[in-house]
Design an enzyme around this catalytic site. Structure first.
Site, PDB file in Angstrom:
ATOM      1  N   PHE A 255      -2.288   4.192  30.493  1.00  0.00           N
ATOM      2  CA  PHE A 255      -3.086   4.841  29.638  1.00  0.00           C
ATOM      3  C   PHE A 255      -3.858   3.789  29.598  1.00  0.00           C
ATOM      4  CE2 PHE A 255      -4.238   6.311  25.496  1.00  0.00           C
ATOM      5  CZ  PHE A 255      -4.346   7.655  25.756  1.00  0.00           C
TER       6      PHE A 255
ATOM      7  N   ASN B 204      -1.819   3.425  18.910  1.00  0.00           N
ATOM      8  CA  ASN B 204      -1.976   4.982  18.970  1.00  0.00           C
ATOM      9  C   ASN B 204      -1.093   4.834  20.002  1.00  0.00           C
ATOM     10  OD1 ASN B 204      -3.853   7.038  20.663  1.00  0.00           O
ATOM     11  ND2 ASN B 204      -4.686   5.887  21.826  1.00  0.00           N
ATOM     12  N   PRO B 205      -0.023   6.050  19.406  1.00  0.00           N
ATOM     13  CA  PRO B 205       1.307   6.512  20.038  1.00  0.00           C
ATOM     14  C   PRO B 205       1.125   7.904  20.709  1.00  0.00           C
ATOM     15  CG  PRO B 205       1.427   7.221  18.010  1.00  0.00           C
ATOM     16  CD  PRO B 205       0.388   6.348  17.778  1.00  0.00           C
TER      17      PRO B 205
END
Length: 409
Positions: free
Chosen positions: A139, A256-257
């Protein structure tokens, strides 16, 4: 009419002639035949950086590539050894590029035509004040997540205390070693930024993906921050919470799921859908699948009055507050909600209370001082839009205040 410089004119005429041969417009031709266009580029021409940026911007625009100007500028700057196009000196902008430089720009620009994010193309990206390695499918950290780091830093600085006056003498408060847990570390952007700004801190960074764990390890070593971080491959749905207590109960959890509503996943940009780990984005039907699990685990691993900082969807603050009110056993409540630089509620500060002290502790959070960074496909996907080998750790303390509210293993 002023004529175009000869090299750029030849490139543009080559584009027009190529399209006329197909009986179509330049834009249509580029979209249908991007590789044919690239083969016709005149690499013998004496072309400057400015001219190549203009050329590739046109190619990107014709092929529907988002942020065409920024893409071309970052690629050309990278090849010339600069962070940004605007940081290049006048000499660099006017000096003809070498054949090798032009070929490298073509190679990288071809990847951008395939919708690869610039961060993966360059293999690195700046976050906060750090330059981090980037590798697909890990990510890519978004600019607004820098504000999540700001909130944690502010909390830790306040918690450590400032110099205090004691019996007429100014003596500094003893600064403890705050223990911070990041769940979903991705490239290590958040964890390593906190380590770099909090020299007394200890960080545990976890991610369920091996690629993310390896990239965080690599970035920690490159930044020489490996001595104060433990990086674990850990899944919040199947891992033992005791693994997270190698340094005892933690002061702060930050995450920051994955928080994108599952129904919104198909609307994400092609750069995201084709290259990034979608598991780092998909939060389930209500976007709260991982958020709920983190909050359910929090009482097990947080110290009393410890904090949880989350980046969430703007629809989530009210949903999270309602869910926590339905779970008084967790002894957690929303302390503050902060906005991102679009003015949307994006960050939650949740606090753990001692038993019997749970109440409404919400405060009015002022908007953050925003750190303006180029968005470049990085803004939250819902608005446009997660080591060192772990040292054998001491046994976590079997503290009753944590055992009482922890789920069974």
């Amino acid at each position: 009419m002023r004529l175009l410089s000869s090299p750029l004119r030849r490139m543009l005429l080559g584009l027009l002639n190529l399209c006329e041969g197909d009986g179509g417009s330049p834009a249509k031709c580029c979209i249908l035949n991007p590789h044919r266009l690239l083969r016709r580029q005149n690499f013998g021409a004496k072309v400057t950086a400015t001219e190549l940026v203009s050329y590739w911007r046109g190619v990107f625009e014709a092929n529907g590539i988002p942020e065409a100007q920024e893409s071309s500028e970052y690629i050309v700057s990278y090849v010339l050894g600069a962070k940004t196009f605007h940081s290049l000196g006048a000499g660099s902008l006017s000096t003809p590029l070498t054949l090798e430089q032009r070929q490298q720009i073509q190679k990288l620009s071809t990847k951008r035509l395939q919708r690869m994010p610039v961060q993966y193309i360059l293999g690195e990206w700046d976050f906060w004040e750090l330059t981090l390695k980037m590798k697909p499918p890990v990510f890519i950290p978004r600019p607004e997540t820098e504000d999540l780091v700001s909130l944690v830093l502010e909390e830790e600085i306040q918690r450590s205390g400032s110099p205090a006056v004691n019996v007429g003498h100014q003596c500094p408060t003893v600064v403890p070693h705050p223990v911070i847990l990041e769940i979903g570390c991705g490239s290590g952007a958040v964890a390593l930024s906190l380590l770099s700004k909090l020299p007394m801190s200890l960080v545990i960074a976890v991610d369920k993906e091996e690629a993310a764990v390896n990239l965080t390890r690599e970035n920690a070593q490159r930044l020489q921050l490996q001595d104060r971080i433990r990086i674990l491959r850990y899944n919040v749905f199947s891992g033992s919470w005791e693994q997270l207590l190698s340094w005892g109960p933690v002061d702060t959890i930050v995450s920051n799921p994955p928080y994108v509503f599952h129904g919104d996943m198909t609307h994400l940009a092609e750069e995201i859908l084709s290259y990034e780990d979608l598991g780092a984005l998909d939060g389930g039907n209500d976007g709260m699948r991982v958020i709920k699990k983190i909050l359910a685990l929090a009482p097990c691993i947080l110290k009393d009055r410890g904090s949880v900082f989350l980046e969430v969807d703007p629809r989530h603050p009210e949903m999270v507050e309602n869910w926590l009110q339905s779970r008084p056993d967790l002894s957690l409540s929303v302390s503050a909600t902060h906005k991102d630089f679009f003015g949307k509620p994006r960050f939650l500060h949740i606090q753990k209370h001692k038993a019997g002290m749970l109440g409404d502790s919400r405060t009015n959070a002022s908007d953050l001082v925003l750190f303006q960074q180029p968005l470049l496909f990085l803004s939250d996907p819902t608005t446009t839009k997660h080591q060192v080998q772990p040292v054998a750790s001491e046994q976590p303390s079997n503290n009753s205040q944590h055992a009482q509210s922890c789920p069974p293993e």
